[in-house]
Design an enzyme around this catalytic site. Sequence first.
Site, PDB file in Angstrom:
ATOM      1  NE  ARG A  58      57.005 -15.876 -20.513  1.00  0.00           N
ATOM      2  CZ  ARG A  58      55.913 -15.700 -19.782  1.00  0.00           C
ATOM      3  NH1 ARG A  58      55.939 -15.957 -18.489  1.00  0.00           N
ATOM      4  NH2 ARG A  58      54.808 -15.271 -20.342  1.00  0.00           N
ATOM      5  CE  LYS A 106      36.035 -18.676 -19.215  1.00  0.00           C
ATOM      6  NZ  LYS A 106      36.283 -18.313 -17.830  1.00  0.00           N
ATOM      7  N   GLY A 109      49.293 -16.324 -24.423  1.00  0.00           N
ATOM      8  CA  GLY A 109      50.062 -17.438 -23.879  1.00  0.00           C
ATOM      9  C   GLY A 109      49.835 -18.742 -24.616  1.00  0.00           C
ATOM     10  N   GLY A 146      49.216 -12.083 -21.121  1.00  0.00           N
ATOM     11  CA  GLY A 146      48.258 -11.062 -20.713  1.00  0.00           C
ATOM     12  C   GLY A 146      48.710  -9.653 -21.075  1.00  0.00           C
TER      13      GLY A 146
END
Length: 392
Positions: free
Chosen positions: A39, A198, A351, A372
């Site tokens: 980053r 998920k 991520g 996200g």
Amino acid sequence: MRKRRLRDLPPEALDGRRALVRVDFNEPLKDGRVADETRLKAALPTIEYLRDKGARVVLLSHLGRPKGPDPKLSLQLITRDLERLLGTPVEFIPDPHTGAAATRRLPRGGVALIENTRFWPGEEANDPTLAATFAALGDLYVNDAFGSAHRAHASTEAVAHLLKPAVAGFLMERELRYLGDALDQPRRPFLAVLGGAKISGKIDVIEALLPRVDQILIGGAMASTFFLAIGFGVGGSLVERDKEDLAKAILAKAGAKLILPRGAVVAPSLERAAERREVPSDRVPAGFAIFDIDETTRLDYRARIVGARTIFWNGPMGVFETPPFDAGTRSVADAMVEAGKRGAVTVVGGGDSAAAVAGLEDAFTHVSTGGGASLEFLEGKPLPGVAALEDA
Ligand code: ADP
Ligand code: MG
């Protein structure tokens, strides 16, 4: 709506001016040092451009989830790494409330870094008073923190209303271009590869992508919940039993667009990898769990990916953190790189997915830095940090 960009500003808007730049320096720390510089490096083009144009650069970021001032999450820990990457001294400003004078003393091309925005309670409350404090640190506002744009915080949202021009930096622009335009007007075939732990966190992504893509290839534990919905035995696999009906509804809606793995790598547990074997998806033995896609699926997915012209990937195909269960994830990454060499647009979001291709970023068209945020953007949700910028 298109947003005004840093590159649209004339030179006189930058020369000698204080550019308040919201960056995303939310890097993992280990023993008080930056453990991954992705980053920091991603923010360099914007910082270097501003310095080159004679601006005084004032950087603003959050780090971690502090509950107030916390020396372990001070941005001062990042200053040395940033100085090395920029090749110039970075002045650390410990308190934005008293920092304005220091920003005015910066030389042209000089760089300052403000303490962790989340040390002040107003940040997450999107407090206009804190935003005004931030606004006093600059003469213009540049948002380059795509990874934080899905949060309406004082340093990402409220400040953009107080300090003009308020424009998108180069990283922000890149993220919007590749997650937005490239996937809105895709060259076809357009394939999405979705995996991860998920279904629940990805339902909106699936729903948003379904009408746009030609195919969705499913992997990861998400596939196991679909297997459950079809009526296959899933053994001890990670599944979301309460999402079975939802999985059924998605299957019905998606029809032939949704491709499930033909087979799986199963083992009694992650620790007992030596006992792993490959089985067809409807033959998972009791006492075994799915940890990856099998070789047949890898070859099938590879062929589909290499034949596509736009590929978006989110979510690992297996427990990639624990080899040998990384094989399916590696194979998708390799196939995307291959497709990219043949001219396809290849975009990675999420991520863990970005972590899975760390070091290979240059072989993809775009690897999003916003976990996200990239998913929320794909879902079509407005990102407050983007919405608050000026329209072009
Ligand atoms: P991203 O961060 O890229 O959006 P997710 O957070 O959705 O991805 O999923 C990543 C996690 O999914 C990884 O930690 C990986 O171990 C896990 N995972 C993938 N496949 C399986 C599986 N078959 N069983 C258990 N966990 C899995
Ligand atoms: Mg994740």
